[in-house]
Design a protein around this motif. Structure first.
Motif, short mmCIF file in Angstrom:
data_model
loop_
_atom_site.label_atom_id
_atom_site.label_comp_id
_atom_site.label_asym_id
_atom_site.label_seq_id
_atom_site.Cartn_x
_atom_site.Cartn_y
_atom_site.Cartn_z
N LEU A 102 0.87 -1.16 0.16
CA LEU A 102 0.06 -0.06 -0.07
C LEU A 102 0.93 1.21 -0.06
CD1 LEU A 102 -2.87 -1.31 2.45
CD2 LEU A 102 -3.00 -0.76 -0.09
N PHE A 103 1.90 1.01 0.78
CA PHE A 103 2.85 2.38 0.78
C PHE A 103 3.33 2.66 -0.57
CE2 PHE A 103 3.98 1.92 5.43
CZ PHE A 103 2.71 2.07 6.10
N THR A 104 3.84 1.69 -1.30
CA THR A 104 4.41 1.94 -2.62
C THR A 104 3.37 2.03 -3.81
OG1 THR A 104 4.84 -0.37 -3.03
CG2 THR A 104 6.55 0.73 -2.12
N THR A 105 2.24 1.80 -3.51
CA THR A 105 1.26 1.50 -4.69
C THR A 105 0.24 2.95 -4.33
OG1 THR A 105 -0.10 0.09 -3.70
CG2 THR A 105 1.28 -0.67 -5.46
N ARG A 106 -0.25 3.15 -3.31
CA ARG A 106 -0.86 4.26 -3.10
C ARG A 106 -0.33 5.32 -2.44
NH1 ARG A 106 -6.17 1.61 0.06
NH2 ARG A 106 -6.44 -0.14 -1.13
N GLY A 107 0.89 5.22 -1.63
CA GLY A 107 1.46 6.18 -1.26
C GLY A 107 1.31 6.17 0.48
N TYR A 108 2.07 6.59 1.35
CA TYR A 108 2.35 6.44 2.67
C TYR A 108 1.26 7.44 3.22
CZ TYR A 108 4.12 6.79 7.43
OH TYR A 108 3.97 6.63 8.77
N ALA A 109 1.21 8.76 2.94
CA ALA A 109 0.03 9.52 3.52
C ALA A 109 -1.24 9.13 3.18
CB ALA A 109 0.26 11.15 3.06
N ALA A 110 -1.60 8.37 2.10
CA ALA A 110 -2.85 8.24 1.55
C ALA A 110 -3.19 7.11 2.01
CB ALA A 110 -2.99 8.22 0.02
N THR A 111 -2.53 6.12 3.04
CA THR A 111 -2.64 4.87 3.30
C THR A 111 -3.03 4.95 4.87
OG1 THR A 111 -1.43 3.79 1.86
CG2 THR A 111 -1.80 2.40 3.81
N THR A 112 -4.22 4.41 5.20
CA THR A 112 -4.70 4.59 6.69
C THR A 112 -4.27 3.33 7.42
OG1 THR A 112 -6.74 3.53 6.08
CG2 THR A 112 -6.64 5.86 6.08
N THR A 113 -4.12 3.14 8.62
CA THR A 113 -3.72 1.96 9.34
C THR A 113 -4.90 0.95 9.17
OG1 THR A 113 -4.79 3.02 11.45
CG2 THR A 113 -2.26 2.87 11.24
N ARG A 114 -6.14 1.54 8.98
CA ARG A 114 -7.15 0.57 8.86
C ARG A 114 -6.94 -0.21 7.24
NH1 ARG A 114 -13.70 1.44 9.29
NH2 ARG A 114 -14.21 -0.25 8.16
N ALA A 115 -6.74 0.50 6.39
CA ALA A 115 -6.40 -0.14 5.16
C ALA A 115 -5.35 -1.24 5.38
CB ALA A 115 -6.02 0.91 4.07
N VAL A 116 -4.35 -0.92 5.94
CA VAL A 116 -3.35 -1.97 6.03
C VAL A 116 -3.88 -3.08 6.82
CG1 VAL A 116 -1.08 -2.43 7.22
CG2 VAL A 116 -1.32 -0.03 6.30
N ALA A 117 -4.64 -2.90 8.08
CA ALA A 117 -5.21 -3.95 8.58
C ALA A 117 -5.90 -4.76 7.82
CB ALA A 117 -5.82 -3.67 9.74
N GLU A 118 -6.90 -4.20 7.00
CA GLU A 118 -7.80 -4.87 6.25
C GLU A 118 -7.19 -5.76 5.06
OE1 GLU A 118 -10.81 -2.53 4.37
OE2 GLU A 118 -11.84 -2.08 6.44
N ARG A 119 -6.09 -5.01 4.56
CA ARG A 119 -5.29 -5.93 3.42
C ARG A 119 -4.61 -6.85 4.20
NH1 ARG A 119 -5.08 -7.54 -0.64
NH2 ARG A 119 -3.57 -7.09 -2.45
N ALA A 120 -4.24 -6.89 5.18
CA ALA A 120 -3.48 -8.09 6.06
C ALA A 120 -4.53 -8.96 6.76
CB ALA A 120 -2.81 -7.56 7.16
N GLY A 121 -5.87 -9.01 6.32
CA GLY A 121 -6.92 -9.55 6.78
C GLY A 121 -7.06 -9.62 8.11
N MET A 122 -7.09 -8.45 8.78
CA MET A 122 -7.14 -8.53 10.10
C MET A 122 -8.12 -7.15 10.61
SD MET A 122 -3.66 -7.91 12.30
CE MET A 122 -2.87 -8.95 11.24
N ARG A 123 -8.57 -6.84 11.77
CA ARG A 123 -9.38 -5.69 12.04
C ARG A 123 -8.34 -4.85 12.63
NH1 ARG A 123 -13.72 -8.92 15.29
NH2 ARG A 123 -14.92 -9.67 13.68
N GLN A 124 -8.60 -3.45 12.39
CA GLN A 124 -7.71 -2.38 13.04
C GLN A 124 -7.30 -2.54 14.41
OE1 GLN A 124 -9.19 1.28 12.11
NE2 GLN A 124 -7.24 2.54 12.32
N ALA A 125 -8.38 -2.83 15.20
CA ALA A 125 -7.89 -3.14 16.62
C ALA A 125 -7.14 -4.05 16.91
CB ALA A 125 -9.25 -3.40 17.42
N SER A 126 -7.02 -5.33 16.14
CA SER A 126 -6.10 -6.47 16.38
C SER A 126 -4.76 -6.13 16.05
CB SER A 126 -6.59 -7.61 15.48
OG SER A 126 -8.08 -7.99 15.49
N MET A 127 -4.83 -5.19 14.85
CA MET A 127 -3.39 -4.85 14.27
C MET A 127 -2.52 -4.20 15.55
SD MET A 127 -2.70 -1.85 11.33
CE MET A 127 -1.38 -0.99 11.40
N TYR A 128 -3.24 -3.43 16.53
CA TYR A 128 -2.24 -2.80 17.39
C TYR A 128 -1.78 -4.00 18.67
CZ TYR A 128 -3.76 1.61 15.33
OH TYR A 128 -4.05 2.47 14.87
N HIS A 129 -2.00 -5.23 18.62
CA HIS A 129 -1.46 -5.99 19.39
C HIS A 129 0.04 -6.37 18.67
CE1 HIS A 129 -4.92 -7.39 21.47
NE2 HIS A 129 -5.48 -7.54 20.32
#
Lengths: 208, 208
Positions: free
Chosen positions: A35-62
């Motif tokens: 996501l950082f290389t294709t959409r850009g770092y500023a344009a990528t939310t933590t939520r988008a990273v979590a979703e792409r990795a198949g988990m919920r945002q709250a789980s990501m913070y573990h």
């Protein structure tokens, strides 16, 4: 995000990423790299990273503190293996410096060309200048210093004045990192061959 | 944003930017160059660019269609002057190709080091791969082709197989554009001296 069942509460990712075999943290790094290389770092939310990795945002913070930690780790992954190799090469002073410099260049180009995403493109983000990424900048600076020491140990390099040694080090390091720009727009080539040719070019720049 | 008085309706910028002497469009380009390179492209709003240029967002649209137009123009400004010089040099076939290649490298490095902001850092934005920036990519590709032609016209270059010529062109072009990465982290140097040294290094890479 899919539906959650009672069975999956607290481990929502398992059913969504059955194939990768990666642990959750590695999965987050892969998602962030894409996501950082294709959409850009500023344009990528933590939520988008979590979703792409198949988990919920709250789980990501573990697993990670957030986007900055992911970026820092991705940046360091483009430098640390080359620095490890550089330290081995600096210690191996029985071998000619020219060959050790050539080996470092090849390792570094192979690393910068590795993986599906051009992580070096992230070097130029304005965020990388901030205190949060001082660790990455320190590792990169140490790697550049290893180039300087190897160039200084070559037959030609030993005779250079300090300013000239700095300049040639910058040019060699710029050529190696310039691979990031070549990779962005150049043709696909076998990496091993390209790394050898870049190492030859680096040696020519030093005057060897 | 300041308060507006009846006198200033329709020309809110005049009182806020008395010193630059730039026309409003140039003022917007300077503001965009600063904000895109220091805060990032995605993180910069059109409103922020307008404010930095001392005008209201609505007034900005008299001069440019938006952020993408500003980015496209900034990107092209890092390539077009070098391409103009390359065309002159390609036409001047009385001079040795080595000297013409050296002159192109120097011009290009001087351009990439010019101005207060490192605009080349914008090359690696993911947005630049989109259709909107095809014009920039075409000009950059034409510039690279000029390098290829000049390298092919050198004594060594004339004897290279096509694949090897492509490879050396990529390496020379990567070295020149690698200046963007050196400028980001390297020491400050007199640009003329640095451009000469980079041109020498480029010639060494070609084998001349």
């Amino acid at each position: 995000m899919g539906t959650s069942s009672g069975r999956r509460v607290g481990r929502p990712r398992a059913a969504q990423r059955p194939d990768s075999g990666l642990d959750p943290r590695a999965e987050l790094l892969v998602a962030a790299a894409e996501l950082f290389t294709t959409r850009g770092y500023a344009a990528t939310t933590t939520r988008a990273v979590a979703e792409r990795a198949g988990m919920r945002q709250a789980s990501m913070y573990h697993y990670v503190s957030g986007k900055e930690e992911l970026l820092a780790e991705l940046l360091e992954s483009t430098v640390t293996p080359s620095l490890d190799r550089a330290r081995e090469l600096l210690a191996d002073d029985a071998a000619p410096a020219e060959e050790r410099l050539r080996a470092l260049c090849r390792t570094d180009v192979e690393l910068l060309c590795a993986g599906p995403y051009n992580l070096g493109a992230l070097y130029l983000l304005p965020e990388v200048r901030t205190e949060r990424f001082a660790g990455f900048r320190a590792v990169r600076s140490e790697l550049k210093d290893a180039y300087r020491q190897l160039i200084a140990a070559t037959a030609v390099g030993g005779g250079l004045a300090k300013g000239e040694l700095e300049l040639r080090t910058d040019l060699v390091f710029g050529l190696i990192e310039g691979v990031i720009l070549i990779r962005r727009s150049g043709p696909e080539r076998p990496v091993g061959e390209f790394a050898r040719a870049t190492a030859d070019a680096a040696l020519r720049i030093t005057g060897a």
